[in-house]
Write a protein that holds these residues in place. Structure first.
Motif, PDB file in Angstrom:
ATOM      1  N   UNK A   2       0.825  -1.205   0.000  1.00  0.00           N
ATOM      2  CA  UNK A   2       0.000   0.000   0.000  1.00  0.00           C
ATOM      3  C   UNK A   2       0.860   1.255   0.000  1.00  0.00           C
ATOM      4  N   UNK A   3       1.999   1.187   0.763  1.00  0.00           N
ATOM      5  CA  UNK A   3       2.889   2.343   0.809  1.00  0.00           C
ATOM      6  C   UNK A   3       3.519   2.598  -0.560  1.00  0.00           C
ATOM      7  N   UNK A   4       3.923   1.507  -1.250  1.00  0.00           N
ATOM      8  CA  UNK A   4       4.518   1.666  -2.574  1.00  0.00           C
ATOM      9  C   UNK A   4       3.511   2.221  -3.577  1.00  0.00           C
ATOM     10  N   UNK A   5       2.291   1.712  -3.502  1.00  0.00           N
ATOM     11  CA  UNK A   5       1.268   2.208  -4.419  1.00  0.00           C
ATOM     12  C   UNK A   5       0.929   3.669  -4.125  1.00  0.00           C
ATOM     13  N   UNK A   6       0.922   4.020  -2.838  1.00  0.00           N
ATOM     14  CA  UNK A   6       0.679   5.412  -2.476  1.00  0.00           C
ATOM     15  C   UNK A   6       1.771   6.326  -2.990  1.00  0.00           C
ATOM     16  N   UNK A   7       3.035   5.862  -2.900  1.00  0.00           N
ATOM     17  CA  UNK A   7       4.159   6.656  -3.415  1.00  0.00           C
ATOM     18  C   UNK A   7       4.058   6.812  -4.925  1.00  0.00           C
ATOM     19  N   UNK A   8       3.707   5.703  -5.591  1.00  0.00           N
ATOM     20  CA  UNK A   8       3.565   5.758  -7.050  1.00  0.00           C
ATOM     21  C   UNK A   8       2.455   6.732  -7.454  1.00  0.00           C
ATOM     22  N   UNK A   9       1.340   6.706  -6.739  1.00  0.00           N
ATOM     23  CA  UNK A   9       0.236   7.613  -7.041  1.00  0.00           C
ATOM     24  C   UNK A   9       0.648   9.063  -6.805  1.00  0.00           C
ATOM     25  N   UNK A  10       1.423   9.297  -5.740  1.00  0.00           N
ATOM     26  CA  UNK A  10       1.882  10.659  -5.435  1.00  0.00           C
ATOM     27  C   UNK A  10       2.772  11.200  -6.553  1.00  0.00           C
ATOM     28  N   UNK A  11       3.683  10.361  -7.028  1.00  0.00           N
ATOM     29  CA  UNK A  11       4.583  10.791  -8.098  1.00  0.00           C
ATOM     30  C   UNK A  11       3.815  11.016  -9.405  1.00  0.00           C
ATOM     31  N   UNK A  12       2.830  10.140  -9.670  1.00  0.00           N
ATOM     32  CA  UNK A  12       2.040  10.316 -10.885  1.00  0.00           C
ATOM     33  C   UNK A  12       1.239  11.615 -10.844  1.00  0.00           C
ATOM     34  N   UNK A  13       0.726  11.989  -9.672  1.00  0.00           N
ATOM     35  CA  UNK A  13      -0.020  13.237  -9.529  1.00  0.00           C
ATOM     36  C   UNK A  13       0.863  14.443  -9.818  1.00  0.00           C
ATOM     37  N   UNK A  14       2.090  14.425  -9.275  1.00  0.00           N
ATOM     38  CA  UNK A  14       2.999  15.539  -9.534  1.00  0.00           C
ATOM     39  C   UNK A  14       3.365  15.582 -11.013  1.00  0.00           C
TER      40      UNK A  14
END
Length: 418
Positions: A2-14
């Motif tokens: 979940x943490x990795x997916x959250x990080x990936x989503x954060x980077x995709x948003x930026x």
């Protein structure tokens, strides 16, 4: 996960924010290049900040134990800067993870940067291996295990040579996107050439292991190599060459593998025991040898070092001569000679010399006659291994003996060139 997916989503948003901001505010002709440049800067910033944070964290932990002798492993790792390489690797792995999220809309840039970061990771891993070997060397230096340092030098240079080869193969595979088995398979045809090229490397590796396990040599030892007419201190032993500093301050370099086949005299034991051997002869004219009569023996009996010896021998010979015919002739019966008495004098002189190691071997012996005369060899050890002091002690001994021989009517051979 979940943490990795959250990080990936954060980077995709930026990444999406940058993408649409440039699309809305920049001219159409510059949108693509601007998007790539800004995303590249963002990606590099992530790697840089991650590297900086990891470096600060790891170095702070290891620096705490740096001056603590109870943690030699941590001190060795810190001195080798292995923590910096680990920080680089962690940051690059994060950058590799973030690459797809940031450049998913730019497949060509993604492919190029993916190969680039993979190449940098290969180089960082190779550098970590090198620094890891340095950490081992630092550890054994702290422990003052010099023989293991020699073995590590041989192993490390072999590993570095092999590592460079493997890293080059992997780097080529990464850059051109080809299979490593294709490159390695093609090397089978040139195996003989590689063995020939790395002959000295292989021999040096074997020599390094031999020197370390036999513990016959180490850096700093005073050695002599008759084959090259060398004598000096070992400065460095590496995979291919060994540096020796001669006593005239010149530097000699010999192949390391010579240690397997060449006679090496390790003279360091003299320095460690603070003793050094004297082995030198005085050559006497055989025509000056003679029996000692009563008058000469009475004169020599006044020499303190042999007075007791002569008194004892005179009593023994007097008792013997009373039992033989023609005692007036010196050749009949047991007699003393001037060279024999001088040999006894030299032995007693060495036994009473405070500069001679009395626990070591002390021998005064006659060698085989030569056309020049008969050599009388002095074999003993000084109790001072310092070169200058050793030469002074040796000179004082032979100065005295050369002059003292005249008291025994002995002639020292002096070859005069015409």
């Amino acid at each position: 996960m979940n943490e990795l997916q959250g990080t990936r989503d954060f980077l995709e948003n930026i990444s999406d924010t940058i993408h649409y901001f440039v699309k809305d505010h920049f001219p159409d002709g510059t949108v693509l290049i601007t998007q790539i440049v800004l995303k590249l800067l963002f990606w590099v910033l992530i790697i840089y900040l991650a590297d900086l944070l990891w470096k600060m964290l790891l170095n702070s932990i290891f620096r705490i134990k740096f001056n603590n002798d109870r943690h030699p492993i941590m001190k060795s790792v810190y001195l080798a800067r292995l923590t910096n390489s680990a920080s680089h690797l962690f940051a690059l792995l994060l950058g590799n993870f973030a690459l797809y999220s940031i450049f998913d809309r730019h497949p060509k840039s993604f492919t190029l940067l993916e190969r680039l970061i993979d190449l940098v990771i290969v180089l960082v891993v190779a550098n970590m291996l090198y620094r890891g070997l340095s950490a081992f060397r630092n550890y054994f230096t702290i422990k003052q295990d010099f023989y293991k340092i020699i073995a590590l030098n041989a192993v490390s240079q072999t590993v570095k040579t092999f590592g460079i080869f493997v890293s080059t193969v992997v780097a080529i595979c990464v850059i051109f996107g080809i299979s490593g088995s294709t490159i390695v398979g093609s090397l089978g045809a040139i195996t003989a050439v590689l063995v020939l090229v790395f002959r000295d490397t292989i021999l040096g590796f074997v020599t390094g292991i031999h020197v370390a396990t036999s513990k016959n040599l180490k850096v700093g030892d005073w050695i002599g190599i008759p084959k090259y007419n060398l004598e000096g201190n070992i400065m460095d032993i590496n995979l291919l060459t060994t540096k020796i500093q001669n006593f005239d301050k010149t530097i000699s370099t010999i192949p390391t593998y010579d240690f397997l086949t060449t006679e090496i005299k390790n003279i360091q034991v003299m320095s460690e025991t603070n003793t050094r051997r004297i082995k030198r002869s005085i050559i006497f004219n055989i025509n000056s040898f003679k029996f000692l009569d009563e008058e000469t023996m009475s004169k020599l009996a006044k020499i303190n070092l042999i007075s007791e010896y002569l008194t004892q021998k005179q009593g023994e010979m007097a008792a013997l001569r009373r039992t033989i015919a023609n005692p007036e002739m010196l050749i009949n019966g047991r007699q003393l000679t001037n060279i024999g008495v001088f040999r006894e004098y030299v032995f007693n002189y060495l036994k009473n010399n405070r500069h001679i190691d009395q626990d070591g071997t002390i021998i005064v012996r006659q060698l085989e006659n030569t056309p020049q005369g008969m050599p009388l060899e002095i074999y003993c050890f000084t109790n001072d291994a310092v070169w200058a002091n050793y030469e002074d002690i040796q000179a004082d001994i032979f100065d005295h003996l050369l002059v003292a021989s005249k008291e025994f009517d002995l002639q020292v051979v002096q070859v005069v060139k015409i």
